[in-house]
Each structure stands twice: as C-alpha cells, then as structure tokens.
Design a protein around this motif. Structure first.
Motif, short mmCIF file in Angstrom:
data_model
loop_
_atom_site.label_atom_id
_atom_site.label_comp_id
_atom_site.label_asym_id
_atom_site.label_seq_id
_atom_site.Cartn_x
_atom_site.Cartn_y
_atom_site.Cartn_z
N ILE A 167 42.77 38.03 25.66
CA ILE A 167 42.14 39.22 26.22
C ILE A 167 43.17 39.90 27.11
CG2 ILE A 167 40.27 40.05 27.68
CD1 ILE A 167 38.71 37.56 26.77
N GLN A 172 41.22 43.87 31.19
CA GLN A 172 39.83 43.62 30.81
C GLN A 172 39.64 42.11 30.66
OE1 GLN A 172 38.73 45.74 27.30
NE2 GLN A 172 36.85 44.63 27.03
N PRO A 223 35.73 41.07 26.80
CA PRO A 223 35.57 42.21 25.89
C PRO A 223 34.17 42.80 25.99
CG PRO A 223 35.84 40.16 24.67
CD PRO A 223 35.94 39.83 26.11
N TRP A 278 31.28 43.92 23.97
CA TRP A 278 30.78 43.76 22.61
C TRP A 278 29.74 44.83 22.31
CZ3 TRP A 278 33.24 40.72 19.33
CH2 TRP A 278 34.08 39.73 19.87
N ALA A 284 34.36 44.24 19.27
CA ALA A 284 34.94 44.58 20.57
C ALA A 284 36.44 44.76 20.42
CB ALA A 284 34.66 43.47 21.59
N ILE A 318 39.96 44.02 21.64
CA ILE A 318 40.57 42.92 22.39
C ILE A 318 42.08 43.11 22.31
CG2 ILE A 318 40.79 40.42 22.59
CD1 ILE A 318 38.08 40.27 21.05
N SER A 375 39.49 38.04 14.43
CA SER A 375 40.33 39.05 15.06
C SER A 375 41.12 39.79 13.99
CB SER A 375 41.28 38.37 16.05
OG SER A 375 42.08 39.34 16.68
#
Length: 68
Positions: A8, A12, A15, A17, A32, A34, A52
């Motif tokens: 992350i 931030q 995340p 979402w 989200a 990231i 991811s």
C-alpha cells in the motif's frame, strides 16, 4: 512481508474499496487503487486474497468483460 501481501502506498494506509455497480445477489466484487495497481477482492470476505492488476491489465479485463 508475506508472499502475495499488498503493498500500500505510503500516503494511503488502507485502500478505499468500491463495490461494483454490476453486483447482483451475493456475487460481489470490490476494487481499490493500491499504489500504481488495482486490487480486486470478494466483498463478502474483506480479508480474502486480493488480485492485483497493473492498470493496462485492468483496462484489458474490463474491455473484455464488457464485450460479453
């Protein structure tokens, strides 16, 4: 850091979402931003594994899904 754990960005901590607007019944996904990638997870299980994707891969996936 565990294998597969999310990185992350430093600004931030968590995340943000967002649930898909195409969600129906209990088949829910959330996405989200990231860092420079986009994470996708099962919204029913917030601690579930996260997929991811780099932004070009996300764009390609969405384009292909819209064609169905």
């Amino acid at each position: 850091m565990e294998a597969g754990a999310l990185q992350i960005d430093r600004v931030q901590r968590e995340p943000r979402w967002i649930k898909s607007s195409y969600t129906g019944n209990d088949n829910c996904v959330e996405a989200a931003v990231i860092g420079s990638a986009l994470g996708v997870r099962d919204s029913k299980i917030p601690r579930s594994p996260v997929i991811s994707l780099a932004q070009p891969a996300w764009k390609s996936l969405v384009t292909q899904l819209r064609q169905r």
